[in-house]
Design a protein around this motif. Structure first.
Motif, PDB file in Angstrom:
ATOM      1  N   THR A   1      -3.027   4.892   7.923  1.00 18.42           N
ATOM      2  CA  THR A   1      -3.950   6.437   7.825  1.00 18.42           C
ATOM      3  C   THR A   1      -5.144   5.479   7.016  1.00 18.42           C
ATOM      4  N   GLU A   2      -4.580   5.196   5.620  1.00 22.76           N
ATOM      5  CA  GLU A   2      -6.056   4.532   5.067  1.00 22.76           C
ATOM      6  C   GLU A   2      -5.949   3.135   5.924  1.00 22.76           C
ATOM      7  N   SER A   3      -5.024   2.627   6.799  1.00 24.60           N
ATOM      8  CA  SER A   3      -6.073   1.478   7.353  1.00 24.60           C
ATOM      9  C   SER A   3      -6.627   1.315   8.385  1.00 24.60           C
TER      10      SER A   3
ATOM     11  N   GLU B   1      -4.022   8.994  12.534  1.00 23.21           N
ATOM     12  CA  GLU B   1      -2.439   9.876  11.945  1.00 23.21           C
ATOM     13  C   GLU B   1      -1.878  10.330  12.991  1.00 23.21           C
TER      14      GLU B   1
ATOM     15  N   THR C   1       0.911  -0.996  -0.194  1.00 27.60           N
ATOM     16  CA  THR C   1       0.153   0.264   0.425  1.00 27.60           C
ATOM     17  C   THR C   1       0.651   0.543   0.003  1.00 27.60           C
TER      18      THR C   1
ATOM     19  N   GLY D   1       0.174   7.305   4.238  1.00 27.11           N
ATOM     20  CA  GLY D   1      -1.339   7.203   4.416  1.00 27.11           C
ATOM     21  C   GLY D   1      -1.371   6.096   4.183  1.00 27.11           C
ATOM     22  N   ALA D   2      -0.723   5.179   4.343  1.00 25.92           N
ATOM     23  CA  ALA D   2      -0.883   3.496   4.006  1.00 25.92           C
ATOM     24  C   ALA D   2      -1.920   3.419   5.707  1.00 25.92           C
TER      25      ALA D   2
ATOM     26  N   GLY E   1       0.995  10.721   1.466  1.00 22.09           N
ATOM     27  CA  GLY E   1       0.866   9.868   0.765  1.00 22.09           C
ATOM     28  C   GLY E   1       1.947   8.275   1.698  1.00 22.09           C
TER      29      GLY E   1
ATOM     30  N   ALA F   1       1.228   4.145  -2.295  1.00 14.80           N
ATOM     31  CA  ALA F   1       0.771   5.408  -2.238  1.00 14.80           C
ATOM     32  C   ALA F   1       1.737   6.190  -2.764  1.00 14.80           C
TER      33      ALA F   1
ATOM     34  N   VAL G   1      -2.578   3.864  -4.931  1.00 16.00           N
ATOM     35  CA  VAL G   1      -3.530   3.400  -3.754  1.00 16.00           C
ATOM     36  C   VAL G   1      -4.079   4.556  -3.068  1.00 16.00           C
ATOM     37  N   VAL G   2      -3.457   5.538  -2.015  1.00 15.05           N
ATOM     38  CA  VAL G   2      -4.058   6.851  -1.685  1.00 15.05           C
ATOM     39  C   VAL G   2      -2.532   8.043  -2.338  1.00 15.05           C
TER      40      VAL G   2
END
Length: 206
Positions: free
Chosen positions: A121-123, A127, A99, A118-119, A114, A103, A108-109
């Motif tokens: 927080t996306e999961s 943050e 991820t 970012g990986a 990023g 990113a 991905v993000v």
């Protein structure tokens, strides 16, 4: 699925945690490890199985790093080499690494958050915590992250908060006392002479 994360100053402790997660029933496809390798601490690792060429391209394309270099020997059999901006060279495997690489390419993000932050927080990682985790890896640490269902969450949290894991709040306070505010992906990565200072700090003794 819940995301459970642990930061380790010592790679061997992180590796042990990965093994415990797998033994507890977490599929290795749901575990990720990202270890700073600026000083080639992991140079003793058998790299014959590592993918050093197209892991980033395949991860960004949706294949996922595990699918690129994964094997029957569990997550650690699928370690790959890559570089993450602000962190530098890492040895990594699993969904978070894929991820993060995606990113960086926008697959991905995207946006300012990023990469590794970012990986995370996306999961579902908050943050402010993601910045500490990323900074920990930048300074020589190893990050282990698992996606688990409710039945395995308690055990996964126990494993990743074991004696030798980093106390996140304590480490955040130590960083902030030095003037740190957040992970900066545009900062120069630490080199072999400057990483690893966190390893001399006190670790969480639960």
């Amino acid at each position: 699925m819940k995301t459970v994360t642990g930061l380790f100053d010592n790679y061997d402790d992180a590796s042990d945690a990965v093994g415990e997660l797998e033994a507890s029933g977490v599929p290795h496809s749901d575990i990720s490890i990202v270890a700073n390798n600026a000083d080639n601490r992991l140079d003793h690792t058998d790299t014959s199985h590592m993918d050093t060429s197209n892991a980033a391209d395949d991860a960004a394309g949706g294949a996922g790093l595990g699918a690129v270099v994964g094997g029957a020997g569990g997550l650690l059999a699928g370690l790959g080499l890559m570089a993450i901006p602000g962190v530098g060279p890492v040895v990594a495997a699993g969904w978070l690494a894929a991820t993060a690489v995606g990113a960086l390419s926008g697959a991905v993000v995207g946006g300012a958050a990023g990469g590794i932050v970012g990986a995370l927080t996306e999961s579902g990682v908050p943050e402010n915590d993601a910045h500490v985790y990323a900074e920990g890896v930048r300074r020589g640490g190893t990050l282990v992250t698992a996606r688990v269902d409710d039945a395995l969450e308690t055990e996964a949290r126990r494993i990743l908060s074991q004696t030798n894991s980093v106390n996140l709040e304590q480490r955040r306070s130590e960083y902030q006392a030095d003037g740190w505010t957040r992970f900066d992906a545009d900062a120069d990565a630490y080199d072999a002479t400057t990483i690893g200072r966190d390893g001399a700090r006190d670790v969480n003794r639960i």
